[in-house]
Enzyme design. Structure first.
Site, PDB file in Angstrom:
ATOM      1  N   GLN B 234      -2.091  -9.815   1.692  1.00 40.84           N
ATOM      2  CA  GLN B 234      -0.793  -9.191   1.888  1.00 40.84           C
ATOM      3  C   GLN B 234      -0.889  -7.995   2.818  1.00 40.84           C
ATOM      4  OE1 GLN B 234       1.452  -6.964  -1.405  1.00 40.84           O
ATOM      5  NE2 GLN B 234       2.795  -8.673  -0.913  1.00 40.84           N
ATOM      6  N   LEU B 250      -0.314   4.087   2.683  1.00 35.65           N
ATOM      7  CA  LEU B 250       0.857   3.390   2.179  1.00 35.65           C
ATOM      8  C   LEU B 250       2.113   4.264   2.129  1.00 35.65           C
ATOM      9  CD1 LEU B 250       1.699   0.701   0.910  1.00 35.65           C
ATOM     10  CD2 LEU B 250       1.201   1.693  -1.310  1.00 35.65           C
ATOM     11  N   GLU B 253       7.268   1.035  -1.205  1.00 37.07           N
ATOM     12  CA  GLU B 253       8.454   0.201  -1.090  1.00 37.07           C
ATOM     13  C   GLU B 253       9.644   0.861  -1.792  1.00 37.07           C
ATOM     14  OE1 GLU B 253       7.350  -3.844  -1.547  1.00 37.07           O
ATOM     15  OE2 GLU B 253       9.279  -4.425  -2.347  1.00 37.07           O
ATOM     16  N   ARG B 309       7.585  -8.826   0.942  1.00 30.93           N
ATOM     17  CA  ARG B 309       6.747  -8.079   1.878  1.00 30.93           C
ATOM     18  C   ARG B 309       6.304  -8.907   3.077  1.00 30.93           C
ATOM     19  NH1 ARG B 309       3.112  -4.676  -2.508  1.00 30.93           N
ATOM     20  NH2 ARG B 309       4.750  -3.163  -2.977  1.00 30.93           N
ATOM     21  N   HIS B 375      -3.106  -4.638   2.483  1.00 25.10           N
ATOM     22  CA  HIS B 375      -2.781  -3.959   1.246  1.00 25.10           C
ATOM     23  C   HIS B 375      -3.359  -4.632   0.006  1.00 25.10           C
ATOM     24  CE1 HIS B 375      -0.537  -1.414  -1.407  1.00 25.10           C
ATOM     25  NE2 HIS B 375       0.200  -2.382  -1.884  1.00 25.10           N
ATOM     26  N   ARG B 410       2.596 -11.429  -3.113  1.00 23.88           N
ATOM     27  CA  ARG B 410       2.858 -10.671  -4.337  1.00 23.88           C
ATOM     28  C   ARG B 410       4.112  -9.829  -4.185  1.00 23.88           C
ATOM     29  NH1 ARG B 410       1.908  -5.517  -6.032  1.00 23.88           N
ATOM     30  NH2 ARG B 410       0.548  -4.914  -4.320  1.00 23.88           N
TER      31      ARG B 410
END
Lengths: 249, 600, 254
Positions: B234, B250, B253, B309, B375, B410
């Site tokens: 991912q 990061l 989200e 994502r 990620h 995911r």
């Protein structure tokens, strides 16, 4: 597995640091500021005169007790209370532990090496801060009364420069006193679950209000300290005739 | 032979992130002796980096939610490649696991009625993520840690496991070394639980720390266990891209969950142009509808910025390719025009702090520049969905190291719940397995010696390869060969290059002593990272379709045939073998859930 | 951009010295980037802990120009230009090697704290807490256990009074003390075993906290106040005497 217990790190000598900034400026300025105030206050408190003029009363001498059995300056009868409040105040503690006792002089700078016991042995009296706070609240009311009285001159209602000095003094003292950490604890800091206790919400709001004052406790501590001294000086100079009170109204 | 210490436990848990801690707590509760081994200090594992929240259909924030919808969202987000049983267990058990955390002292943000608050996240139909601002992972790991230290678990910090030990077909323990001294240690254990996280360090731009070198996957692989779905990596769509120092860090989200929008250099909300058919029915197609959704209109559909994502990452990449990217090759993530400054500071404090301090950007008045960052790996150790046991007896896995729950992609928030649900199950079944075995396993000195020799090899010989250079080269190879968008030629070239790197790794040379020597540590970890990188590239080359985290520009569509199979990688006769195994059949009542009408 | 000069401590408990390194500087660079550069180019065995490189895990604690800081959050351009940057390990903890110290003492202290003991759930199986009940403690939960406060606290650093649990664990004790669900009373331990009285509120812990937790004002002073209320306040003592048993129960429940 028992991990190897490494040896103790080396002892750090007084003032030993890798800091490159002017870390010594702050403790020296604090020491100078506190010393100056203490010297002036001691002198002023022992004068025993020139603390009153018209409706003005020096905060060092308020409340004014005149007992025949007391041979010394009346200031000495009362100053222990606000003095004790400031002495045990969490901010002042930081200031003088750093500036005078070098425990530590500044962050990450070697402290004075002695058998340090913190506030567990001799300094256990600091726990009486709350007790002094109760008295300090009384003093806020007394000095507010003095400020109100300063509007009433012999010739009736009026405002002099001295009136403003005393009003500001009362306000600053209130800001300092009601931002006190003990007040903060008592109004709401001691509650663990606001939604579980009676009056939880107002207590939380009160706690937040006190917290806002408390955020600037250091500022109020210094400003109110020097303003008290200035208020005494002003009354003293007017009373001595060195300066004339400016009558605004 | 080098000396070594021996530690004995019924169960050894390797890795002390959320899954490892949860597994250790559960195993200890079962009454067996538990050792918890971690590569860093306790409480520093990658779980602290999880920001947005933990997904659980508590139905507090929206009472229409339930486990069935969570199951459906997870399957759809995973592009149907998920192990249905894991997805089911996960959706059913996550709420209890979250409530349990509260009992252990966790403090989630609250709803006005005093229950746990839940936030919106990509791919989740309803607000589902229990959270604490944007530092949910920290709250979780600290809660587990502070609960765990009172459960009689023996914690071994800063210890790197280099090999699993076996007795016949069964697990017998593991061998590692103390990072501090370089001295070897053998853990004799009836069961081993691998909770070592992911493989992010295989990529240069990654949100992962140095620890993420695919240790668990590689250890299991070398012990003979199956790995599945390794092609699915991912790329989180929103990592920081500027300045260079922060590249890859990061950006939660939660920024989009709370209303943040993606824009290109022309100021357009480009995500409206990238809505896949599968999600068209439940995604807003106008800015007006998206705005209504943000205001809380329950009839409005979700904005496309909250698509899964894989979709968002690809969309950003396409915008950049089309010349509409931000100055440093990403997209703009804008939350300042959507929320008042004080709300941003309150809900996204670490984002605010991170951008202010490291990027000189004030997110309450400026847009963030973001781009995809490696990620998470959906693939990993193949496990039994109920017991989390791998294909090797006595070897269990949970969390990111295990595979199956997330399929091809995911959903945000499903990782933290994965850790809890399957961490608990792994601990429980590992303890049961250990209890069923009366005698402790025997340690084979030959295996120990071999592992020691391999680990110490970089000190010997006259190799010239620098471990840091090798790592950088590996990352370049992976980004070029098996990055966010792949094709046959690049993957083949990548596999070739990986072979060369493996050969160069034999010549790796480290300076200095075994006493806390990061150069040596890297040299050891690199071996694992190369193995998992090969697995990723091999699986990616052979899956001739695009699905979730696996995008092939030469095979841009998803193909039903490929939906039926998982890629399985295993070590046989010293070679990496690939097999495509049929996915287990889903019961009809679960199949029915996938086609639930909207809002049901 | 110009190169930066660094002086990095190299050595073990037996001895060591600052060693000079030169690294190229790029935009937004932090001290940890410089350390990584040194590892990759000059000294592959330079020992240093780090994980997230985003100020979230609290691993890369060190002393930069004498100031306890996280290397990953210390921008090179925030340090005086033209002068070498001095990077040393935390001085309060026993040295392992180079920038790595033995912080295991902290984990031992944590273990001694009586665990969280929640009250029972509501009838519907939930716990009900208001945001105002949890906000105060959520600040403490931001702690990333970098142990910079433990490093800088002079009680531990200079006076070696290890009877004091240190700021990090005052925070944790405050968390438990103010937790709306917790039913355990730890005040006596806070006073005796964890030595809150050793703190003289000189606030260096607060100054170095990378998470901006107001350790002194929001955790230690409230604990001192609670201890003062329980053990030192003559009025509260009188009050308890007058109210008798009832007051005692109240302090138990909170």
């Amino acid at each position: 597995m028992e991990r190897t217990t490494a040896a103790q790190p080396a002892r750090i000598a007084l003032f030993d640091t890798s800091r490159r900034d002017l870390w010594w400026v702050a403790p020296m300025a604090t020491a100078a500021g506190l010393l100056l105030f203490v010297v002036y206050t001691t002198w002023a408190a022992f004068q025993g005169e020139h603390f009153e003029w018209g409706p003005y009363l020096s905060p060092f001498y308020s409340p004014h007790f005149a007992f025949t059995w007391w041979p010394f300056s009346p200031a000495l009868l009362i100053l222990w209370a606000p003095g004790g409040f400031r002495l045990t105040c969490y901010y002042y503690r930081k200031a003088y532990y750093r500036a005078f006792m070098w425990n530590p002089p500044a962050c990450a700078v070697g402290a004075l090496n002695h058998s340090y016991r913190g506030e567990r042995a001799l300094f256990i009296f600091q726990n009486l801060h709350r007790f002094f706070m109760y008295l300090a609240v009384v003093f806020v009311f007394i000095l507010s009364y003095d400020a109100v009285r300063a509007f009433f001159f012999a010739d009736g209602f009026g405002i002099g420069l001295g009136t403003l000095v005393l009003v500001v003094n009362a306000i600053l003292l209130a800001l300092f006193t009601f931002g006190c950490n003990s007040v903060r604890h008592l109004v709401g800091g001691n509650v663990d679950c606001y939604s579980c206790v009676a009056l939880g919400k107002p207590r939380h709001q009160l706690w937040r209000l006190v917290t806002r004052f408390n955020d600037h406790h250091m500022l109020w501590a210094w400003v109110s300290l020097y303003w008290v001294g200035f208020a005494d000086l002003y009354v003293r100079l007017v009373s001595m005739g060195v300066i004339t009170d400016l009558r605004i109204l | 032979m080098d000396n070594y210490e021996v530690c004995e436990h019924d169960v050894i848990v390797i890795g002390a992130g959320g899954a490892g801690l949860r597994a250790a707590i559960e195993a200890s509760k079962e009454g067996v002796s538990v050792g918890l081994v971690c590569k860093s200090l306790l409480g520093k594992a990658h779980t602290v980096m999880a920001e947005g929240g933990v997904a659980a259909a508590l139905a507090y924030a929206d009472d229409r939610d339930n486990w069935q919808i969570h199951f459906r969202d997870t399957m759809r987000g995973g592009k149907m490649l998920n192990n249905w049983r894991m997805a089911q267990l996960h959706a059913q058990e996550a709420p209890d696991r979250v409530k349990e955390l509260e009992e252990w002292g966790a403090l989630f943000d609250r709803l006005p009625d005093g229950r746990i608050s839940q936030r919106n996240f990509g791919g989740h139909r309803y607000p589902r993520l229990a959270h604490v601002g944007d530092r949910t992972g920290l709250e979780m790991i600290r809660t587990l840690q502070n609960h765990g230290i009172h459960q009689g678990i023996q914690v071994y910090m800063e210890c790197t496991i280099v090999e699993l030990l076996k007795e016949g077909d069964r697990i017998a323990g593991a061998i590692g070394y103390w990072r501090e001294t370089g001295v070897f240690v053998v853990f004799r254990a009836k069961a081993v639980v691998l909770c070592t996280g992911g493989i992010g360090k295989a990529f240069r731009v990654t949100s992962n720390s140095w620890e993420y070198t695919g240790d668990g996957q590689a250890l299991a692989y070398r012990a003979g266990a199956d790995l599945i779905d390794m092609e699915f990596v991912q790329f989180h769509p929103t990592g920081m891209i500027w300045p260079p120092s922060v590249q890859g860090i990061l950006v939660t989200e939660g920024v989009r969950g709370d209303g943040g929008i993606l824009q290109n250099s022309k100021g357009e909300r480009f995500m409206f142009n990238y809505i896949p058919e599968m999600f068209a029915a439940e995604t807003a197609d106008t800015e007006e509808e998206a705005a209504r959704w943000l205001k809380g209109d329950k009839h409005a559909r979700r904005p496309p910025d909250l698509l899964t994502r894989d979709v968002v990452a690809r969309a950003i990449r396409s915008e950049v390719r089309a010349g509409r990217g931000s100055p440093h090759g990403g997209a703009f993530l804008n939350v300042y025009s959507q929320l008042p400054a004080e709300v941003i500071r309150k809900r996204l404090p670490s984002m605010y702090h991170q951008f202010k301090k490291l990027g000189d950007v004030d997110i309450t008045s400026q847009p963030m520049e973001v781009g995809p960052t490696a990620h998470y790996v959906m693939g990993g150790i193949r496990v039994n969905p109920d017991t989390q046991e791998s294909t090797v007896q006595g070897l269990f896995a949970a969390g990111e190291a295990a595979a199956g729950l997330h399929g091809a992609n995911r959903l945000g928030g499903n990782s933290l719940s994965d850790l809890l649900v399957f961490g608990k199950r792994a601990g429980e079944y590992a303890a049961k397995y250990a209890k069923d075995r009366s005698s402790g396993p025997r340690i084979d000195e030959g295996q120990v010696r071999e592992a020691q020799q391999t680990a110490l090899a970089p000190f010997e010989g006259n190799g010239t390869e620098n471990p840091y250079t090798l790592l950088r080269d590996l990352q370049t190879v992976m980004e070029e060969g098996a990055g966010i968008v792949r094709n046959k030629a690049d993957l083949e070239q990548g596999l070739e290059n990986l072979k060369k790197l493996v050969a160069r790794h034999r010549d790796v040379k480290v300076e200095g002593s075994r006493h806390f020597n990061p150069g040596w540590h890297y040299a050891v970890d690199l071996r694992n990272l190369m193995t998992v990188s090969q697995a990723v590239a091999l699986c990616a080359l052979n899956r001739e379709e695009s699905r979730g985290g696996h995008t092939r520009e030469d095979h841009p569509d998803s193909v039903t045939k490929w939906e039926q199979v998982n890629s399985v990688v295993r070590l046989r006769n010293g070679e990496m073998q690939l097999e495509h195994a049929r996915r287990p059949d889903m019961p009809d009542e679960l199949k029915a859930l996938l086609t639930l009408p909207e809002g049901a | 951009m110009a190169d930066a000069r660094l002086k990095v401590f190299r050595g073990t408990i037996e001895g060591g010295a600052l060693k000079d390194y030169q690294v190229p500087v790029f935009e937004g660079m932090v001290v940890l980037d410089a350390i990584h550069h040194i590892q990759a180019h000059d000294a592959p065995d330079l020992a240093c802990r780090w994980n997230c490189k985003a100020g979230k895990c609290g691993s890369c604690s060190a002393e930069v120009n004498g100031k306890p800081s996280l290397m990953c959050m210390t921008r090179m351009d925030s340090l005086p230009a033209g002068r070498p940057i001095v990077v040393e390990p935390m001085r309060r903890f026993p040295l392992i090697r180079d920038l790595v110290t033995d912080v295991s003492w902290n984990y031992e202290i944590n273990k001694r704290i009586k665990p969280f003991k929640p009250k029972p759930r509501e009838a519907d199986g939930t716990y009900r807490m208001q945001q105002m009940d949890v906000e105060r403690i959520q600040e403490f939960h931001k702690c990333i256990e970098c142990f910079l406060c433990q490093d800088t606290c002079h009680v531990l650093r200079d006076h070696r009074r290890y009877e004091f649990a240190g700021p990090r664990f005052m925070i944790r004790l405050a968390t438990l003390a103010m937790h709306p669900l917790d039913t355990e009373n730890r005040l006596r331990e806070i006073k005796d075993q964890f030595g809150v009285g050793y703190c003289n509120i000189t606030k260096c812990c607060t100054e170095v906290c990378p998470e901006d937790i107001h350790i002194t004002d929001n955790a230690i002073i409230p604990l001192k106040e609670r201890v003062a209320g329980e053990f030192y306040d003559p009025l509260a003592w009188l009050w308890r005497l007058v109210r008798g048993k009832k007051a005692d129960q109240r302090s138990e429940v909170h």
